[in-house]
Design an enzyme around this catalytic site. Structure first.
Site, PDB file in Angstrom:
ATOM      1  N   CYS A   1      -5.187   0.533   3.711  1.00  0.00           N
ATOM      2  CA  CYS A   1      -5.259  -0.886   4.068  1.00  0.00           C
ATOM      3  C   CYS A   1      -6.672  -1.429   3.899  1.00  0.00           C
ATOM      4  CB  CYS A   1      -4.768  -1.098   5.492  1.00  0.00           C
ATOM      5  SG  CYS A   1      -5.692  -0.166   6.748  1.00  0.00           S
TER       6      CYS A   1
ATOM      7  N   HIS B   1      -5.903  -1.144  11.749  1.00  0.00           N
ATOM      8  CA  HIS B   1      -5.317  -1.692  10.522  1.00  0.00           C
ATOM      9  C   HIS B   1      -6.199  -2.813   9.988  1.00  0.00           C
ATOM     10  CE1 HIS B   1      -2.324  -2.386   7.528  1.00  0.00           C
ATOM     11  NE2 HIS B   1      -1.898  -3.533   8.023  1.00  0.00           N
TER      12      HIS B   1
ATOM     13  N   GLN C   1       0.812  -1.218   0.000  1.00  0.00           N
ATOM     14  CA  GLN C   1       0.000   0.000   0.000  1.00  0.00           C
ATOM     15  C   GLN C   1       0.845   1.267   0.000  1.00  0.00           C
ATOM     16  OE1 GLN C   1      -1.613  -1.048   4.006  1.00  0.00           O
ATOM     17  NE2 GLN C   1      -1.257   1.113   4.517  1.00  0.00           N
TER      18      GLN C   1
END
Length: 453
Positions: free
Chosen positions: A264, A400, A258
């Site tokens: 993410c 995340h 990324q």
């Protein structure tokens, strides 16, 4: 040796294409820089009155200029070794000094190489005992000894080469070295407190502060915005197999990266859809995260997003293009989505149970799952099964999104296999292994999947 160096620089001069007189930065991993540094280190050792050889520890600044030859300006930190001067000594093979003879020097060199007349000239050399090591000691509240700090500098040099790090100037290199030193201690504390088999240490994020790491690579919206409501997934009634891995069954594409973008959420969702499309349509296709970064009007591109919102955006758009057709750029651009290039679509999405046995059962039957977790231990994770204390990696600080692809055991320790989106040079070839059975780091709190009919 001298002849081979001149041949090297002659070829370099002819193909360099440098604009005359303009200074250009030189990357630390460029072969030409290593050769130039070898020359100045050899010159330093030949002219110094030291009994022992010095070797390169760190290049903090390097520039080149095309004049009447190739001119290099270099700032190099040199370290005292235990090798006495001899004609056959190779400095890089020498052990660094011990506690009884600490010495480092910071040197500025200017070197001119004129290959067609067989000339190499050191134009300027200035070395000071007020080295980068001394600056670190003076500016740090650490109780580290000079030996420990020198070890950190040597590791930092290796880190720069391994991850192709190149800093703007000496001040920035010094700052990053200080952060690197602090992060080594932080990784050691995480290591000491971990309950699993993980190894923590130097990673490609070791020169970033915690705030920088969170800003560039994590997704704070996961814990600050509510998910879009989704219907509950039906959990298989049969108990899950003892182990399962969708990498072994064709449903997982290669690890992606990324970059310095909090996207993410897009990688987690596309990874899930790649698996669902494979299972329903029989074809594994790498799908576009950039389409979501550019065209999802609800989520916030590199500023973060939610998988639940991304599913809805994909439904509204009409599907996803392939990675090849809509390639990843790592920053938001104008939406250029084309319905004529759609390669995969979804019909809806579901929320999956937070019971880990049920998660395993659903995964083994239905494919990889989009999940989110607390990335507390991931900045310095290298390998093994991570198992932080719950108080350090709580479920209320989810930041995340990743992809759950399998589960199993290693020497009796149960784990989840998690595909990350930080490239293959992080973790175990891009994967994170997290303890299974305790809801570690909140991995069971935001599990979902697309539905392809």
């Amino acid at each position: 040796m001298a002849r081979s160096l001149l041949i090297f620089f002659s070829a370099l001069y002819l193909v360099s294409g440098l604009p005359t007189g303009q200074w250009l930065n030189v990357s630390p991993d460029e072969p030409e820089l290593k050769t130039a540094v070898d020359l100045v280190v050899r010159e330093y050792n030949s002219l110094s009155d030291h009994e022992y050889v010095f070797r390169q520890l760190l290049i903090t600044d390097a520039k080149k200029q095309l004049v009447s030859g190739l001119k290099y300006d270099l700032t190099v930190l040199l370290g005292h070794t235990l090798c006495k001067k001899r004609r056959d000594v190779i400095p890089d093979n020498c052990q660094l000094y011990g506690p009884d003879n600490p010495r480092t020097v910071k040197c500025n060199f200017s070197i001119l190489i004129v290959p067609w007349i067989n000339e190499t000239k050191i134009l300027h050399q200035k070395c000071s005992q007020e080295s980068l090591l001394r600056e670190l000691i003076d500016s740090s509240s650490s109780t580290e000894s000079e030996d420990e700090l020198l070890e950190t500098i040597t590791l930092f040099k290796d880190f720069m080469i391994t991850y192709n790090k190149n800093y703007a100037d000496h001040e920035e290199a010094t700052r990053r070295l200080q952060i690197f030193s602090q992060n080594r201690k932080k990784a050691q504390k995480i290591q000491e407190m971990d309950q699993g088999t993980a190894e923590y240490g130097i990673t490609k994020f070791s020169d970033l502060t915690e705030e920088e790491f969170r800003t560039f690579y994590l997704n704070p919206l996961l814990s600050t915005q509510p998910q879009r409501p989704m219907r509950k997934a039906v959990i298989p009634s049969d108990p899950p197999p003892a182990q399962w891995d969708w990498r072994d069954n064709g449903a997982v594409t290669e690890v992606k990266n990324q970059g310095m973008c909090g996207s993410c959420w897009a990688f987690s969702v596309t990874g899930n859809i790649e698996g669902q499309w494979f299972l329903k349509k029989g074809k594994l296709v790498s799908l576009s995260e950039q389409e979501l970064v550019d065209c999802d009007g609800v989520d916030h591109a590199c500023g973060g997003g939610l998988p639940s919102s991304a599913y809805e955006a994909i439904e509204n758009l009409g599907g996803l293009e392939t990675e090849q057709d809509y390639s990843y750029q790592g920053h938001k651009e104008s939406c250029s989505f084309s319905t004529g290039k759609v390669s995969a679509y979804i019909n809806s999405s579901v929320e999956i149970s937070n019971d880990e046995t049920q998660i395993a059962a659903w995964l083994a039957k239905n494919g990889p799952i989009s999940i989110a977790l607390n990335a507390f231990a991931m900045q310095f994770y290298r390998k093994g099964i991570s198992h932080p204390f719950r108080i350090l990696c709580s479920s209320w600080m989810i930041d995340h999104a990743v992809l759950l692809v399998g589960y199993g055991e290693r020497v009796g320790t149960p784990f989840w296999a998690i595909k990350n989106s930080w490239g293959q040079d992080w973790g175990e070839q891009g994967y994170y292994y997290l303890y299974r059975g305790s809801g570690a780091c909140g991995m069971n709190t935001m599990c979902s999947s697309s539905v392809v009919e």
